[in-house]
Scaffold this motif. Sequence first.
Motif, PDB file in Angstrom:
ATOM      1  N   ASN A 149       0.833  -1.194   0.000  1.00 56.49           N
ATOM      2  CA  ASN A 149       0.000   0.000   0.000  1.00 56.49           C
ATOM      3  C   ASN A 149       0.871   1.248   0.000  1.00 56.49           C
ATOM      4  OD1 ASN A 149      -3.012  -0.821   0.448  1.00 56.49           O
ATOM      5  ND2 ASN A 149      -1.867  -2.083   1.902  1.00 56.49           N
ATOM      6  N   VAL A 150       0.414   2.257  -0.718  1.00 64.39           N
ATOM      7  CA  VAL A 150       1.099   3.547  -0.746  1.00 64.39           C
ATOM      8  C   VAL A 150       0.428   4.510   0.220  1.00 64.39           C
ATOM      9  CG1 VAL A 150       1.856   5.466  -2.200  1.00 64.39           C
ATOM     10  CG2 VAL A 150       1.716   3.155  -3.150  1.00 64.39           C
ATOM     11  N   THR A 151      -0.870   4.653   0.107  1.00 66.16           N
ATOM     12  CA  THR A 151      -1.651   5.482   1.018  1.00 66.16           C
ATOM     13  C   THR A 151      -2.937   4.747   1.366  1.00 66.16           C
ATOM     14  OG1 THR A 151      -2.699   6.622  -0.848  1.00 66.16           O
ATOM     15  CG2 THR A 151      -0.769   7.675   0.145  1.00 66.16           C
ATOM     16  N   PRO A 152      -3.529   5.065   2.504  1.00 65.76           N
ATOM     17  CA  PRO A 152      -4.779   4.413   2.886  1.00 65.76           C
ATOM     18  C   PRO A 152      -5.975   5.102   2.252  1.00 65.76           C
ATOM     19  CG  PRO A 152      -4.120   5.935   4.595  1.00 65.76           C
ATOM     20  CD  PRO A 152      -3.035   5.993   3.541  1.00 65.76           C
ATOM     21  N   ASP A 153      -7.123   4.457   2.331  1.00 61.88           N
ATOM     22  CA  ASP A 153      -8.373   5.146   2.037  1.00 61.88           C
ATOM     23  C   ASP A 153      -8.610   6.159   3.150  1.00 61.88           C
ATOM     24  OD1 ASP A 153      -9.201   3.715  -0.309  1.00 61.88           O
ATOM     25  OD2 ASP A 153      -9.713   2.016   0.970  1.00 61.88           O
ATOM     26  N   GLN A 154      -8.975   7.380   2.768  1.00 59.06           N
ATOM     27  CA  GLN A 154      -9.213   8.422   3.759  1.00 59.06           C
ATOM     28  C   GLN A 154     -10.591   9.043   3.544  1.00 59.06           C
ATOM     29  OE1 GLN A 154      -5.713  11.178   4.255  1.00 59.06           O
ATOM     30  NE2 GLN A 154      -4.944   9.972   2.536  1.00 59.06           N
ATOM     31  N   GLU A 155     -11.261   9.278   4.627  1.00 57.11           N
ATOM     32  CA  GLU A 155     -12.560   9.949   4.571  1.00 57.11           C
ATOM     33  C   GLU A 155     -12.679  10.865   5.778  1.00 57.11           C
ATOM     34  OE1 GLU A 155     -16.989   8.460   3.568  1.00 57.11           O
ATOM     35  OE2 GLU A 155     -16.292   7.859   5.559  1.00 57.11           O
ATOM     36  N   ARG A 156     -13.033  12.120   5.522  1.00 56.65           N
ATOM     37  CA  ARG A 156     -13.212  13.071   6.603  1.00 56.65           C
ATOM     38  C   ARG A 156     -14.489  13.875   6.356  1.00 56.65           C
ATOM     39  NH1 ARG A 156      -7.487  13.822   5.902  1.00 56.65           N
ATOM     40  NH2 ARG A 156      -7.674  15.880   4.976  1.00 56.65           N
ATOM     41  N   PHE A 157     -15.216  14.121   7.403  1.00 56.99           N
ATOM     42  CA  PHE A 157     -16.367  15.029   7.303  1.00 56.99           C
ATOM     43  C   PHE A 157     -16.570  15.673   8.665  1.00 56.99           C
ATOM     44  CE2 PHE A 157     -18.153  10.898   8.431  1.00 56.99           C
ATOM     45  CZ  PHE A 157     -18.999  11.195   9.496  1.00 56.99           C
ATOM     46  N   GLY A 158     -17.242  16.794   8.659  1.00 54.21           N
ATOM     47  CA  GLY A 158     -17.460  17.474   9.924  1.00 54.21           C
ATOM     48  C   GLY A 158     -18.257  18.736   9.756  1.00 54.21           C
ATOM     49  N   GLY A 159     -18.508  19.374  10.866  1.00 55.24           N
ATOM     50  CA  GLY A 159     -19.268  20.613  10.865  1.00 55.24           C
ATOM     51  C   GLY A 159     -18.793  21.541  11.959  1.00 55.24           C
ATOM     52  N   SER A 160     -19.006  22.826  11.751  1.00 53.80           N
ATOM     53  CA  SER A 160     -18.612  23.854  12.714  1.00 53.80           C
ATOM     54  C   SER A 160     -19.696  24.912  12.795  1.00 53.80           C
ATOM     55  CB  SER A 160     -17.285  24.517  12.310  1.00 53.80           C
ATOM     56  OG  SER A 160     -16.245  23.580  12.188  1.00 53.80           O
ATOM     57  N   ALA A 161     -19.783  25.559  13.917  1.00 56.73           N
ATOM     58  CA  ALA A 161     -20.712  26.668  14.093  1.00 56.73           C
ATOM     59  C   ALA A 161     -20.085  27.675  15.043  1.00 56.73           C
ATOM     60  CB  ALA A 161     -22.049  26.185  14.636  1.00 56.73           C
ATOM     61  N   ARG A 162     -20.356  28.949  14.779  1.00 56.04           N
ATOM     62  CA  ARG A 162     -19.823  30.005  15.648  1.00 56.04           C
ATOM     63  C   ARG A 162     -20.839  31.122  15.752  1.00 56.04           C
ATOM     64  NH1 ARG A 162     -13.990  32.549  16.583  1.00 56.04           N
ATOM     65  NH2 ARG A 162     -14.567  34.656  17.230  1.00 56.04           N
ATOM     66  N   PHE A 163     -20.938  31.667  16.962  1.00 56.91           N
ATOM     67  CA  PHE A 163     -21.774  32.844  17.214  1.00 56.91           C
ATOM     68  C   PHE A 163     -20.911  33.892  17.885  1.00 56.91           C
ATOM     69  CE2 PHE A 163     -24.560  35.423  19.915  1.00 56.91           C
ATOM     70  CZ  PHE A 163     -25.476  35.871  18.969  1.00 56.91           C
ATOM     71  N   THR A 164     -20.897  35.089  17.325  1.00 56.38           N
ATOM     72  CA  THR A 164     -20.113  36.198  17.855  1.00 56.38           C
ATOM     73  C   THR A 164     -21.030  37.385  18.062  1.00 56.38           C
ATOM     74  OG1 THR A 164     -18.211  35.418  16.556  1.00 56.38           O
ATOM     75  CG2 THR A 164     -18.058  37.618  17.503  1.00 56.38           C
ATOM     76  N   ALA A 165     -20.874  38.076  19.182  1.00 55.58           N
ATOM     77  CA  ALA A 165     -21.767  39.194  19.485  1.00 55.58           C
ATOM     78  C   ALA A 165     -21.015  40.294  20.219  1.00 55.58           C
ATOM     79  CB  ALA A 165     -22.952  38.718  20.329  1.00 55.58           C
ATOM     80  N   LYS A 166     -21.418  41.521  19.922  1.00 59.95           N
ATOM     81  CA  LYS A 166     -20.907  42.664  20.668  1.00 59.95           C
ATOM     82  C   LYS A 166     -21.516  42.664  22.066  1.00 59.95           C
ATOM     83  CE  LYS A 166     -18.473  44.788  17.408  1.00 59.95           C
ATOM     84  NZ  LYS A 166     -17.024  45.052  17.545  1.00 59.95           N
ATOM     85  N   VAL A 167     -20.697  42.996  23.041  1.00 63.56           N
ATOM     86  CA  VAL A 167     -21.161  43.116  24.412  1.00 63.56           C
ATOM     87  C   VAL A 167     -20.852  44.544  24.863  1.00 63.56           C
ATOM     88  CG1 VAL A 167     -20.989  42.258  26.772  1.00 63.56           C
ATOM     89  CG2 VAL A 167     -20.735  40.682  24.851  1.00 63.56           C
ATOM     90  N   GLY A 168     -21.883  45.351  24.884  1.00 61.49           N
ATOM     91  CA  GLY A 168     -21.652  46.751  25.164  1.00 61.49           C
ATOM     92  C   GLY A 168     -20.918  47.427  24.028  1.00 61.49           C
ATOM     93  N   ASP A 169     -20.255  48.514  24.332  1.00 61.30           N
ATOM     94  CA  ASP A 169     -19.551  49.255  23.288  1.00 61.30           C
ATOM     95  C   ASP A 169     -18.107  48.811  23.100  1.00 61.30           C
ATOM     96  OD1 ASP A 169     -21.801  50.806  22.834  1.00 61.30           O
ATOM     97  OD2 ASP A 169     -21.223  52.288  24.359  1.00 61.30           O
ATOM     98  N   THR A 170     -17.556  48.053  24.050  1.00 61.30           N
ATOM     99  CA  THR A 170     -16.116  47.810  23.999  1.00 61.30           C
ATOM    100  C   THR A 170     -15.730  46.339  24.085  1.00 61.30           C
ATOM    101  OG1 THR A 170     -15.929  48.058  26.410  1.00 61.30           O
ATOM    102  CG2 THR A 170     -15.640  50.052  25.056  1.00 61.30           C
ATOM    103  N   SER A 171     -16.690  45.443  24.064  1.00 58.08           N
ATOM    104  CA  SER A 171     -16.352  44.035  24.222  1.00 58.08           C
ATOM    105  C   SER A 171     -17.041  43.181  23.165  1.00 58.08           C
ATOM    106  CB  SER A 171     -16.748  43.517  25.619  1.00 58.08           C
ATOM    107  OG  SER A 171     -16.019  44.183  26.627  1.00 58.08           O
TER     108      SER A 171
END
Length: 1023
Positions: free
Chosen positions: A365-387
Amino acid sequence: MFTIHRSTRKAALLAAVTPFAMLYAGAVSAQTAPEGASTDAASIAQQTQGTEAADDQAGNDIVVTGSIIRGTDAGPSPVSTITTENLDARGINTVQAGIQALSSNNGPALTNSFTANGAFASGASSVSLRGLSTNSTLVLFDGLRAAYYPLSDDGSRNFVDLNTIPDDIVERVDVLRDGASSSYGADAIAGVVNIITKRSFQGVTGRVEAGIAERGYNANQRLSLTAGTGDLDEKGYNAYVSGFYYRAEGVQSKSLPAPFNSSDERGLCGDRTGTRVCGPNNVANGLDANGSFTNGFAIGTGNFYVRPANATNTTALGRYQLLNPTAGCRVGTPYNPTAAELALPINATAPGTVCQVDTQNLYGNVTPDQERFGGSARFTAKVGDTSEAYFQVNFQQSTASYTGVPATIRANAPAGILFPQYSTSQNATAAIDPRSAILALPVYICARGTATCNATNGTLNPNNPFAASGQVARLVGTLANEREFNETRSRVYRAAMGINGTIFGDVDYRADATAMHTDLRRRTDGYVYIQHLLDVIADGSYNFVNPELNSQATLDYLTPQNITNSSSDLYQAQFTLGKALFALPGGDLRVAVGGSVFYEAVDAPSGNPDTNGPTQRYFRQNAFGTSGNRTVTSAFGEINAPILDQLTLNASGRYDHYSTGQSNFSPKFGAIFTPIQQVTVRGTYSRGFRIPSFGEANALPTTGYVTQQLSSIPAAFLSQYSTNPGAGQICTANTPNNCSGYITAYSIGQTTLASPDLKPEKSRSFTAGIKFEPIRSLSLTVDYYNIKKTGAITTPDLSPAIAAYYAGQAIPTGFEVIPDAVDVNNPTARPKIAFVRSQLINAQTIKSEGIDFGANGFVDFGGVKWTTNLNASLILELSTTVDGVRQTYVDTLGNFNLTAGSGTFEWKGNWSNTFDFGDLALTGTVNYTSGYDLSAMDQGDAYKDCGQAPAYSGCRVKSYITADANATFKVNDKFSFYVNALNIFNRLPPIDPVTYGAYLYNAVQGGEGIFGRSYRAGAKFNF
């Protein structure tokens, strides 16, 4: 994985016309530069990112990798940056592959190809900056630590798997090419790879992609989709989700062109010794270069052989023969040795008919069978005027699998780790004689569990052709209808959250927390379980004569599926506070302090323990395993002082305390001097450390396998195993082709016992660099580095113990040699070594020294934009010193203990060029890796003495140059298409007959070049 000094400085001409991707530098927080350039060179070019939210809000400061101070200036350390746009333009379709392509990634990197070639850390990929191995480069996600891969590289080195990177939400990858323990703690000796994910995203974007090698293999596909909503400035929030799927088809050796597709190496010839010599025919039972059967009898693959012995299995009564002569060779080509060939001592047990099997062609064998899958989620929010606060989750599953050789039945149960010696209690079935431990088919068979089986309560064994004569049949061979299968499936769960901003008007703060868990399942099929083999032999339930007639239930009993579950965990909380204290002539003096606490753990039990006895396990499966956990508390700080407009000084330090008892303080000092606007001089001095890994300090024996080196075996012993002494073919360390496979073709188990008293490795490093920017669109950089590790953890040199064993002398103190079982083809020979046990020690000094070069330019020729980027790394020295003895390795195959015999390349680099015509962009890249001498001082060689090269090989493995091309056509603002042509000149890697991470080539040097010319096409859309 499994094995560098100052050499002649040779200028490597990296000639190429290769476009370089447009550098993404449009956003302040995403200000980047290509690999090999400093972050402050990013203003050379820009590229609009479709509907991606531009993170260029006024007041946002760059957080520089390697610093905890928020500011717009780059730090004194050299930092390379990889953007996803850069990778796209070069035709690199995963971040993992992009990191592997770094010019500063050298030597013992772990590539995906190792999975199909017996890697300990199967299914994983890792980076090795500066040739200092996988455990001296720290990998971070958004500045936070990541969980180790549950399996250790070589059974001892902890690392982060690059395959867990969520490609489609990566903004960029910062590569800090400097020691950074003062900021990040342990393991950042050679540098830091910091994966930066997208802060926000608006709209919908995705891609569809497929590729294949010109020869019709290595098919791969990629799908991704990302969607986001919300504007941080206008609405005060942003949320996005992303998912991807990636698959790459495994490649078998038989698909490759010669010589990589066959065990027959007779076509590899050389005249280095003054006489033309060709390579061996490693086809099992193959003929030598003269067309004679003089290589000794090999059990082959897919065939059973038997040999008569007396009823007590103490004396052999004849030669081997095919168990079923009528069926002939189920696998391979039959050959009938001549009477003269059978009379040779090396063929003393050979049968009248042997089966010639090209193992590499059938099962490699030279390389294996490869399989990848996935998911991501992100939530970003302002907190007041400076954060600003965020919450992010990621999930990814990665699977690698391959099918190997037929299931193997060894002639005896191999020596164990906990039960190295045989006893009568282990052989209740009498199938293995307690004195010889030679596997045999008995005369009579009885129902399973029968204590004593004889003529009174049993029947003649139909599998034993000698049963009617009252003789047992010694058995060797493999199962033609059952092959070994290996699969690793990794599931990674990660969550991170944090808040950052300004309080009290002028105090910067940041608080982050992360949790990461990895579930790893290792599944194997087709491996023979020793006790079950004894069972089916004793009761006759397995048909050895006609294996294809066995039921699936019988096969499943003989080769039961083995599933081993491992895991790793990382939990971290971290905070920093920063403030400008007062003004200096060059700007504000800023300080920052912080603290961190993290817990890390690995639980990777052995997949093949012998805790219940030497027969309660599998043939051919490694027994390594490790576990451990620790909590680390840290405090750190940094000060940045712009003394003048032209001079800035920086100092940082960190104190780490481990629950296992170790503590360390790591300081760092740096300076940036700009005498004129066009010239910047920078330098750093730091101290760092690497904590002993769980695999090094745990309480479980861990066994890695190293190739038997003839140089460690006394000449008097070797001479007994010459292939044809009558013809003057005497076996010596310098004439391995004359040696019987009994003594040469195997590996020794290097068993590491618990080493709880190991101390952290300490490092001292400094860098010095200069950046010259004669005009705004041209930047040249040169950075020198010098790293020295002391107290480096190493295995004691096994050579004295090996030599003493073969010479029949007392084994030196600190070692235990465990012999293997008696070899059935050489029953009177001294048994080979199965394991050498010892403890790891803090004994080495390792030095790495070199220079990085970078050149980046941008020119607009009346609407045609040309961008160029050159990166190259030169290693001047990589050496080890043990007990005052210095060994050097640059431009050689070594160090085997450090680089697993994958070598350290003096030069590595790439040159990319892009021509952007508006709707059409053309990119080309040339990649260069230098060659090396086939020698390694830790294997008993002198520096560059060609000591590992066989007679048919040259002393050097040649350098390797490949060229890639990419064309991108922009249909409109929403759609674009692209085509990659990789390795466009179809250059295969140079021949390396020694490196064992791949067959006849170096997987680290050759990379995916072994596939030859490949194509990939895809489409991207943005809405």
